[in-house]
Motif scaffolding. Structure first.
Motif, PDB file in Angstrom:
ATOM      1  N   GLN A   1       1.663   6.526  -6.778  1.00  5.18           N
ATOM      2  CA  GLN A   1       0.727   7.509  -7.505  1.00  5.18           C
ATOM      3  C   GLN A   1       1.318   8.829  -7.283  1.00  5.18           C
ATOM      4  O   GLN A   1       0.922   9.585  -8.178  1.00  5.18           O
ATOM      5  CB  GLN A   1      -0.421   7.093  -6.797  1.00  5.18           C
ATOM      6  CG  GLN A   1      -1.658   8.156  -7.081  1.00  5.18           C
ATOM      7  CD  GLN A   1      -1.931   7.868  -8.623  1.00  5.18           C
ATOM      8  OE1 GLN A   1      -2.064   6.504  -9.031  1.00  5.18           O
ATOM      9  NE2 GLN A   1      -2.292   8.823  -9.265  1.00  5.18           N
ATOM     10  N   TYR A   2       1.964   9.060  -6.231  1.00  3.09           N
ATOM     11  CA  TYR A   2       2.575  10.160  -6.017  1.00  3.09           C
ATOM     12  C   TYR A   2       3.657  10.760  -6.925  1.00  3.09           C
ATOM     13  O   TYR A   2       3.558  11.962  -7.613  1.00  3.09           O
ATOM     14  CB  TYR A   2       3.377  10.316  -4.675  1.00  3.09           C
ATOM     15  CG  TYR A   2       4.038  11.576  -4.327  1.00  3.09           C
ATOM     16  CD1 TYR A   2       3.466  12.806  -3.946  1.00  3.09           C
ATOM     17  CD2 TYR A   2       5.379  11.659  -4.474  1.00  3.09           C
ATOM     18  CE1 TYR A   2       4.025  14.024  -3.685  1.00  3.09           C
ATOM     19  CE2 TYR A   2       6.254  12.940  -4.273  1.00  3.09           C
ATOM     20  CZ  TYR A   2       5.227  14.139  -3.766  1.00  3.09           C
ATOM     21  OH  TYR A   2       6.131  15.221  -3.743  1.00  3.09           O
TER      22      TYR A   2
ATOM     23  N   GLU B   1       0.876  -1.109  -0.071  1.00  2.00           N
ATOM     24  CA  GLU B   1      -0.013  -0.048  -0.025  1.00  2.00           C
ATOM     25  C   GLU B   1       0.746   1.284  -0.174  1.00  2.00           C
ATOM     26  O   GLU B   1       0.537   2.253  -0.555  1.00  2.00           O
ATOM     27  CB  GLU B   1      -0.995   0.196   1.285  1.00  2.00           C
ATOM     28  CG  GLU B   1      -2.007  -0.894   1.232  1.00  2.00           C
ATOM     29  CD  GLU B   1      -2.980  -0.749  -0.012  1.00  2.00           C
ATOM     30  OE1 GLU B   1      -3.288   0.428  -0.277  1.00  2.00           O
ATOM     31  OE2 GLU B   1      -3.134  -1.773  -0.699  1.00  2.00           O
TER      32      GLU B   1
ATOM     33  N   LYS C   1       2.259   1.588  -3.509  1.00  2.41           N
ATOM     34  CA  LYS C   1       1.140   2.057  -4.335  1.00  2.41           C
ATOM     35  C   LYS C   1       0.975   3.530  -4.334  1.00  2.41           C
ATOM     36  O   LYS C   1       0.837   4.497  -5.413  1.00  2.41           O
ATOM     37  CB  LYS C   1       0.060   1.257  -4.151  1.00  2.41           C
ATOM     38  CG  LYS C   1      -0.139   0.020  -4.815  1.00  2.41           C
ATOM     39  CD  LYS C   1      -1.531  -0.696  -4.605  1.00  2.41           C
ATOM     40  CE  LYS C   1      -1.557  -2.042  -4.727  1.00  2.41           C
ATOM     41  NZ  LYS C   1      -2.626  -2.617  -4.797  1.00  2.41           N
ATOM     42  N   ASP C   2       0.799   3.964  -3.107  1.00  2.00           N
ATOM     43  CA  ASP C   2       1.010   5.634  -2.778  1.00  2.00           C
ATOM     44  C   ASP C   2       2.061   6.413  -3.060  1.00  2.00           C
ATOM     45  O   ASP C   2       1.720   7.220  -4.093  1.00  2.00           O
ATOM     46  CB  ASP C   2       0.709   5.682  -1.258  1.00  2.00           C
ATOM     47  CG  ASP C   2      -0.766   5.269  -0.759  1.00  2.00           C
ATOM     48  OD1 ASP C   2      -1.745   5.039  -1.713  1.00  2.00           O
ATOM     49  OD2 ASP C   2      -0.795   5.176   0.403  1.00  2.00           O
TER      50      ASP C   2
END
Length: 140
Positions: free
Chosen positions: A105-106, A98, A101-102
């Motif tokens: 995305q950033y 997670e 993934k964050d």
């Protein structure tokens, strides 16, 4: 084996299919209980020696059955502990997933912002790796 289990059950219950509850409800005398525990300890110690290669002493069938029962219990404990450790590791890896993934995305958002800015003016930076982020933002 199943046959051995049935034979032991029949032997201990005297051949009846219903267990004799009167034997189980009577409390053992403290001395008898101590003697029984000492005997079990001796059997387990003998079993450990037997398993570690000291097979000079022969074990009786009853001693082997007790050793087998204890080994099965130990295997169950080991397997359950192993499963707990694996479950915790899976949870940790999911949390890391997670976080990554964050972070991904950033970085995608940063790239999109950079592309939008570059359409208007040339981008110049002094940093050699403009897409890296500081570790304080996404610690794991």
């Amino acid at each position: 084996s199943m046959q051995g289990l049935i034979e032991r059950y029949m032997k201990t219950t005297g051949g009846s299919l219903q267990p004799d509850l009167s034997k189980e409800t009577q409390p053992l005398d403290a001395i008898e209980e101590i003697n029984m525990l000492k005997k079990e300890i001796e059997i387990l110690q003998k079993g450990v020696k037997y398993l570690l290669g000291g097979r000079s002493e022969e074990m009786t069938m009853d001693e082997l059955l007790i050793l087998e029962k204890n080994l099965e219990i130990w295997i169950c404990h080991i397997c359950s502990t192993k499963m707990e450790i694996l479950f915790k590791e899976i949870q940790l890896l999911r949390r890391k997933e997670e976080i990554l993934k964050d972070a991904n995305q950033y970085l995608k958002d940063k790239i999109e912002d950079t592309v939008e800015i570059s359409n208007f003016a040339p981008m110049t930076t002094n940093t050699p790796y403009p897409l890296t982020i500081q570790n304080e933002i996404f610690e794991f």
